[in-house]
Design a protein around this motif. Structure first.
Motif, PDB file in Angstrom:
ATOM      1  N   ALA A  86       0.826  -1.209   0.000  1.00 44.18           N
ATOM      2  CA  ALA A  86       0.000   0.000   0.000  1.00 44.18           C
ATOM      3  C   ALA A  86       0.848   1.242   0.000  1.00 44.18           C
ATOM      4  CB  ALA A  86      -0.946  -0.004   1.188  1.00 44.18           C
ATOM      5  N   GLY A 393      -8.003   0.794   1.326  1.00 42.65           N
ATOM      6  CA  GLY A 393      -6.573   0.591   1.124  1.00 42.65           C
ATOM      7  C   GLY A 393      -6.301  -0.752   0.481  1.00 42.65           C
ATOM      8  N   SER A 408      -3.386  -2.087   5.465  1.00 41.96           N
ATOM      9  CA  SER A 408      -4.253  -1.406   4.495  1.00 41.96           C
ATOM     10  C   SER A 408      -5.419  -0.709   5.187  1.00 41.96           C
ATOM     11  CB  SER A 408      -4.765  -2.406   3.450  1.00 41.96           C
ATOM     12  OG  SER A 408      -5.667  -3.342   4.022  1.00 41.96           O
ATOM     13  N   ARG A 411      -4.104   2.483   6.881  1.00 41.01           N
ATOM     14  CA  ARG A 411      -3.794   3.540   5.922  1.00 41.01           C
ATOM     15  C   ARG A 411      -5.053   4.203   5.385  1.00 41.01           C
ATOM     16  NH1 ARG A 411       1.607   0.994   2.912  1.00 41.01           N
ATOM     17  NH2 ARG A 411       3.039   1.764   4.511  1.00 41.01           N
ATOM     18  N   SER A 412      -6.106   3.441   5.209  1.00 38.51           N
ATOM     19  CA  SER A 412      -7.365   4.067   4.781  1.00 38.51           C
ATOM     20  C   SER A 412      -7.885   4.999   5.876  1.00 38.51           C
ATOM     21  CB  SER A 412      -8.409   2.997   4.434  1.00 38.51           C
ATOM     22  OG  SER A 412      -8.789   2.257   5.585  1.00 38.51           O
ATOM     23  N   VAL A 456      -4.814   3.488  -3.096  1.00 43.93           N
ATOM     24  CA  VAL A 456      -5.967   3.844  -2.279  1.00 43.93           C
ATOM     25  C   VAL A 456      -7.137   4.098  -3.209  1.00 43.93           C
ATOM     26  CG1 VAL A 456      -6.947   5.440  -0.595  1.00 43.93           C
ATOM     27  CG2 VAL A 456      -4.513   4.842  -0.479  1.00 43.93           C
TER      28      VAL A 456
END
Length: 461
Positions: A86, A393, A408, A411-412, A456
């Motif tokens: 990612a 993500g 992931s 990160r989103s 993303v």
């Protein structure tokens, strides 16, 4: 004695080869500058004598700044968990800007933040078509997918992620895998110099041109003007005589090899004692050229490119002092094509995916160079105040599946937080999720595929 004699002879050849261009490079004729130049040359000779063994063995480097790791160890790197995903992989698979430059950014005084990049409007191209991180090349070798009329080798730099191509003296360095450049594309790479880099060393030139037979004609793009035509040449130098400013040059060559447009200007220097590393971003939109060094926009020229030209060539060219203390290094080259169409894809098609949001290695911390992409997404959400989105993500397949999934998701959530805190988007309009490596956009068998999978996604609800 023979070694000393050979060293003296080598230095004599270097001085003889560069003496004819030093005055042109300095461009200053007052006596004070001459004294300064002589003082620097004398100091360099002292340093040269003290590190004679360092010239015999590149592993020692200059000032112990650049160290090459054991070649055998570099050829069999260990896997490093989920950090490759990612937008944050290890040196072997990392796409430029997606995590590998984390250490480099930290080396600069005061870690950059999203807000510090508030004027940075660079947005990467929509589709990644080429990634070069030298992962497939052994330390000590010249990269297999490149050509040159000089010399060079793949090295590692202590304190930074990944591998670098150390450029040899007086040459052109040409990635043979770049064969076509459309009217909309972005080119990104990391650029480094040795810490003792001399003001009197020449510029590193980035070349974008239309070349009939690149494999035969790339040598025309030497540092002097002979043979150049149908191209754009951008030069960067890390510092001026005082070390307080960098120097940028610009030149456009026409069909007859004559210069159609040229200029030179200063920009914030990237010379610091520990590491001299910057992110260079080039953005072509039809005839328009933008060039950035980190967050600083060096050039924004509306008529730099010829719309009739079929640009098919990228290269790097350098000249100047030949000593080990004055070297350029490049890494994490990334070429992407197509103009981003955030508004249409998100509002009309209901989905928008981007690889332009970057994170620190194995972390959910968003890199400040993501500002332009986030700003564009925020603008769409601001203009369409009733639209709600899910932020998802995605990762590549490197590392542990469960760790990739967790990363992931984090990160989103970080993207949602940034859009809310830094751009004023109501958090209730955004949901988050992470898919890890379960929904690849491309095969995870190439650097380009992996870079495309570290993305993303925004889905209209």
């Amino acid at each position: 004695m023979r070694k000393i004699a050979n060293r003296i002879a080598g230095l004599a050849l270097v001085l003889a080869g560069t003496s004819g261009m030093s005055v042109a490079q300095v461009r200053i004729n007052d006596p004070g500058r001459v004294v300064e130049r002589q003082a620097e040359n004398r100091a360099n000779r002292k340093i040269d004598q003290a590190v004679d063994k360092g010239f015999d063995s590149l592993e020692e480097g200059i000032g112990n700044i650049f160290k090459k790791k054991d070649k055998k160890a570099a050829e069999t790197p260990a896997k490093t968990g989920a950090q490759g995903n990612a937008g944050g992989s290890g040196a072997q698979t990392e796409g430029p800007g997606n995590g590998a430059a984390g250490e480099s950014a930290g080396a600069k005084p005061g870690k950059a933040t999203l807000k510090s990049y508030s004027k940075f409007d660079f947005i990467p191209g929509a589709k990644i078509v080429a990634v070069e991180d030298f992962a497939q090349d052994a330390v000590g070798d010249f990269p297999a997918k490149w050509n040159t009329n000089s010399s060079g080798e793949v090295v590692t730099i202590e304190g930074t992620e990944g591998k670098w191509l150390m450029l040899g003296p007086e040459g052109v360095f040409y990635p043979e895998f770049v064969t076509a450049l459309p009217e909309n594309f972005t080119l990104e790479f990391r650029l480094a110099t040795t810490s003792e880099f001399s003001f009197y060393t020449g510029f590193l030139r980035t070349i974008i041109a239309e070349v009939g037979t690149p494999a035969k004609e790339f040598t025309n793009w030497k540092w002097y003007d002979g043979g150049k035509k149908n191209g754009v040449e951008m030069g960067l130098h890390p510092k001026d005589a005082g070390g307080s400013q960098g120097i940028a040059s610009f030149n456009v060559f026409g069909e007859d090899g004559g210069s159609l447009m040229k200029n030179e200007k200063s920009f914030p220097a990237f010379h610091v004692p520990e590491h001299n590393v910057v992110k260079v971003s080039v953005w072509r939109q039809k005839t328009r050229l933008r060039l950035y060094v980190d967050d600083f926009k060096v050039w924004d020229l509306p008529r730099a490119f010829d719309a009739a030209r079929k640009y098919n060539f990228i290269a790097f060219s350098n000249h100047g002092y030949h000593e080990q203390a004055n070297r350029y290094f490049i890494s994490d080259l990334r070429l992407a094509v197509g103009a981003p169409d955030t508004r249409s894809k998100l509002v009309t098609e209901g989905k928008f995916s981007t690889t332009g949001i970057h994170f620190d290695v194995n972390s959910a911390t968003i890199k400040p160079e993501s500002y332009g992409t986030l700003k564009e997404i925020a603008a769409v959400l601001t203009e369409n105040s009733t639209v709600k989105v899910k932020i998802i993500g995605h990762t590549d397949s490197d590392g542990d599946d469960a760790a990739n999934l967790a990363l992931s998701k984090k990160r989103s959530e970080a993207v949602r937080a940034a859009l809310s805190a830094d751009f004023g988007i109501d958090g209730s309009r955004m949901e988050t999720d992470g898919k890890g490596e379960t929904e690849p956009a491309a095969a995870n068998t190439t650097p380009e595929g992996k870079a495309g999978n570290r993305r993303v996604e925004f889905v209209k609800l």
